[in-house]
Design a protein around this motif. Sequence first.
Motif, PDB file in Angstrom:
ATOM      1  N   GLN A  32       0.969  -1.179   0.048  1.00  0.00           N
ATOM      2  CA  GLN A  32       0.073   0.072   0.044  1.00  0.00           C
ATOM      3  C   GLN A  32       0.818   1.371  -0.049  1.00  0.00           C
ATOM      4  OE1 GLN A  32      -2.500   0.263   3.374  1.00  0.00           O
ATOM      5  NE2 GLN A  32      -4.052   1.762   2.504  1.00  0.00           N
ATOM      6  N   LEU A  33       2.024   1.264   0.983  1.00  0.00           N
ATOM      7  CA  LEU A  33       2.839   2.528   0.820  1.00  0.00           C
ATOM      8  C   LEU A  33       3.627   2.822  -0.453  1.00  0.00           C
ATOM      9  CD1 LEU A  33       3.873   4.893   2.674  1.00  0.00           C
ATOM     10  CD2 LEU A  33       5.612   3.236   3.565  1.00  0.00           C
ATOM     11  N   ALA A  34       4.064   1.522  -0.870  1.00  0.00           N
ATOM     12  CA  ALA A  34       4.507   1.647  -2.439  1.00  0.00           C
ATOM     13  C   ALA A  34       3.690   2.281  -3.367  1.00  0.00           C
ATOM     14  CB  ALA A  34       5.445   0.263  -2.744  1.00  0.00           C
ATOM     15  N   GLY A  35       2.465   1.952  -3.330  1.00  0.00           N
ATOM     16  CA  GLY A  35       1.531   2.378  -4.284  1.00  0.00           C
ATOM     17  C   GLY A  35       1.332   3.717  -4.247  1.00  0.00           C
ATOM     18  N   HIS A  36       1.123   4.359  -2.826  1.00  0.00           N
ATOM     19  CA  HIS A  36       0.976   5.751  -2.659  1.00  0.00           C
ATOM     20  C   HIS A  36       1.907   6.520  -3.029  1.00  0.00           C
ATOM     21  CE1 HIS A  36      -2.895   5.190  -0.684  1.00  0.00           C
ATOM     22  NE2 HIS A  36      -2.522   4.526   0.394  1.00  0.00           N
ATOM     23  N   LEU A  37       3.375   5.933  -2.679  1.00  0.00           N
ATOM     24  CA  LEU A  37       4.458   6.772  -3.311  1.00  0.00           C
ATOM     25  C   LEU A  37       4.903   6.785  -4.548  1.00  0.00           C
ATOM     26  CD1 LEU A  37       7.161   5.603  -0.388  1.00  0.00           C
ATOM     27  CD2 LEU A  37       5.779   7.779  -0.447  1.00  0.00           C
ATOM     28  N   SER A  38       4.288   5.705  -5.036  1.00  0.00           N
ATOM     29  CA  SER A  38       4.447   5.514  -6.833  1.00  0.00           C
ATOM     30  C   SER A  38       3.660   6.541  -7.349  1.00  0.00           C
ATOM     31  CB  SER A  38       4.101   4.258  -7.307  1.00  0.00           C
ATOM     32  OG  SER A  38       5.170   3.326  -6.884  1.00  0.00           O
ATOM     33  N   ALA A  39       2.513   6.812  -6.729  1.00  0.00           N
ATOM     34  CA  ALA A  39       1.272   7.956  -7.484  1.00  0.00           C
ATOM     35  C   ALA A  39       1.910   9.190  -6.864  1.00  0.00           C
ATOM     36  CB  ALA A  39      -0.037   7.627  -6.606  1.00  0.00           C
ATOM     37  N   LEU A  40       2.524   9.472  -5.919  1.00  0.00           N
ATOM     38  CA  LEU A  40       3.007  10.707  -5.492  1.00  0.00           C
ATOM     39  C   LEU A  40       4.416  11.135  -6.475  1.00  0.00           C
ATOM     40  CD1 LEU A  40       3.165  13.115  -3.925  1.00  0.00           C
ATOM     41  CD2 LEU A  40       4.428  11.995  -2.155  1.00  0.00           C
ATOM     42  N   LEU A  41       5.220  10.156  -6.957  1.00  0.00           N
ATOM     43  CA  LEU A  41       6.336  10.282  -7.705  1.00  0.00           C
ATOM     44  C   LEU A  41       5.640  10.554  -9.096  1.00  0.00           C
ATOM     45  CD1 LEU A  41       9.198  10.061  -8.313  1.00  0.00           C
ATOM     46  CD2 LEU A  41       8.806   7.470  -8.818  1.00  0.00           C
ATOM     47  N   ALA A  42       4.547   9.795  -9.564  1.00  0.00           N
ATOM     48  CA  ALA A  42       4.096  10.498 -10.968  1.00  0.00           C
ATOM     49  C   ALA A  42       3.727  11.603 -10.881  1.00  0.00           C
ATOM     50  CB  ALA A  42       2.956   9.219 -11.251  1.00  0.00           C
ATOM     51  N   THR A  43       2.999  11.984  -9.819  1.00  0.00           N
ATOM     52  CA  THR A  43       2.380  13.430  -9.856  1.00  0.00           C
ATOM     53  C   THR A  43       3.690  14.416  -9.786  1.00  0.00           C
ATOM     54  OG1 THR A  43       0.502  12.700  -8.821  1.00  0.00           O
ATOM     55  CG2 THR A  43       0.947  14.942  -8.661  1.00  0.00           C
ATOM     56  N   THR A  44       4.493  14.065  -9.020  1.00  0.00           N
ATOM     57  CA  THR A  44       5.913  15.076  -8.888  1.00  0.00           C
ATOM     58  C   THR A  44       6.575  15.061 -10.354  1.00  0.00           C
ATOM     59  OG1 THR A  44       5.985  14.250  -6.595  1.00  0.00           O
ATOM     60  CG2 THR A  44       7.885  15.248  -7.665  1.00  0.00           C
ATOM     61  N   ASP A  45       6.616  13.920 -10.969  1.00  0.00           N
ATOM     62  CA  ASP A  45       7.145  13.917 -12.465  1.00  0.00           C
ATOM     63  C   ASP A  45       6.443  14.781 -13.354  1.00  0.00           C
ATOM     64  OD1 ASP A  45       9.364  12.551 -11.945  1.00  0.00           O
ATOM     65  OD2 ASP A  45       8.296  10.606 -12.560  1.00  0.00           O
ATOM     66  N   GLU A  46       4.920  14.956 -13.050  1.00  0.00           N
ATOM     67  CA  GLU A  46       4.159  15.828 -14.061  1.00  0.00           C
ATOM     68  C   GLU A  46       4.588  17.273 -13.503  1.00  0.00           C
ATOM     69  OE1 GLU A  46      -0.005  14.724 -14.456  1.00  0.00           O
ATOM     70  OE2 GLU A  46       0.459  12.924 -13.431  1.00  0.00           O
ATOM     71  N   LEU A  47       4.662  17.648 -12.180  1.00  0.00           N
ATOM     72  CA  LEU A  47       4.801  18.787 -11.963  1.00  0.00           C
ATOM     73  C   LEU A  47       6.365  19.492 -12.447  1.00  0.00           C
ATOM     74  CD1 LEU A  47       3.597  18.871  -8.331  1.00  0.00           C
ATOM     75  CD2 LEU A  47       2.914  20.516 -10.016  1.00  0.00           C
ATOM     76  N   ARG A  48       7.361  18.234 -12.307  1.00  0.00           N
ATOM     77  CA  ARG A  48       8.540  18.687 -12.876  1.00  0.00           C
ATOM     78  C   ARG A  48       8.402  19.004 -14.342  1.00  0.00           C
ATOM     79  NH1 ARG A  48      11.827  13.803 -12.382  1.00  0.00           N
ATOM     80  NH2 ARG A  48      13.311  15.036 -13.118  1.00  0.00           N
ATOM     81  N   ALA A  49       7.612  18.397 -15.142  1.00  0.00           N
ATOM     82  CA  ALA A  49       7.289  18.715 -16.538  1.00  0.00           C
ATOM     83  C   ALA A  49       7.025  19.946 -16.891  1.00  0.00           C
ATOM     84  CB  ALA A  49       6.729  17.544 -17.280  1.00  0.00           C
ATOM     85  N   LEU A  50       6.188  20.468 -16.093  1.00  0.00           N
ATOM     86  CA  LEU A  50       5.539  21.830 -16.210  1.00  0.00           C
ATOM     87  C   LEU A  50       6.338  22.938 -15.788  1.00  0.00           C
ATOM     88  CD1 LEU A  50       1.799  21.274 -14.798  1.00  0.00           C
ATOM     89  CD2 LEU A  50       2.710  21.448 -17.228  1.00  0.00           C
TER      90      LEU A  50
END
Length: 139
Positions: A32-50
């Motif tokens: 569960q924790l790995a899933g939440h962190l993975s989703a947070l990482l994907a969102t962080t990557d989206e923010l980094r692209a912007l």
Amino acid sequence: MYEPIRAKSVHSTVAGAPSFPHRSREDELDIQLAGHLSALLATTDELRALDPSDGLDTAAEQLAAQVARLRSGQAPVRVPATGSTPEPCRMALHRRAHALAGRALVVAASRADTAVAILAAERMDAHAAALGPRELASR
């Protein structure tokens, strides 16, 4: 009124009988924790692209390291952002990241993972600062 059971139970634990695998509570929390962190990482990557920044780069590296640790060394899949999708709203991404960091913090506290709890709290603070007090309160 009562009819005796005529077939063997599918949940039999007799030696030699097939059984289904069980995971411990700790394993479930890790997943569960790995899933939440993975989703947070994907969102962080989206923010980094912007809006690329050193702070987001460092956060993404730390998140990727924690996901890999929780997944026994398996690195998270990271898809580079492309310009083919419409630009998402920065504030919506920060709200999503704040919520995901909060979920990760709850699970990290439950499994007593101090490193992830600190990282999640730092990410919550960073996204709350990006949102501002007015935007965060309107949720």
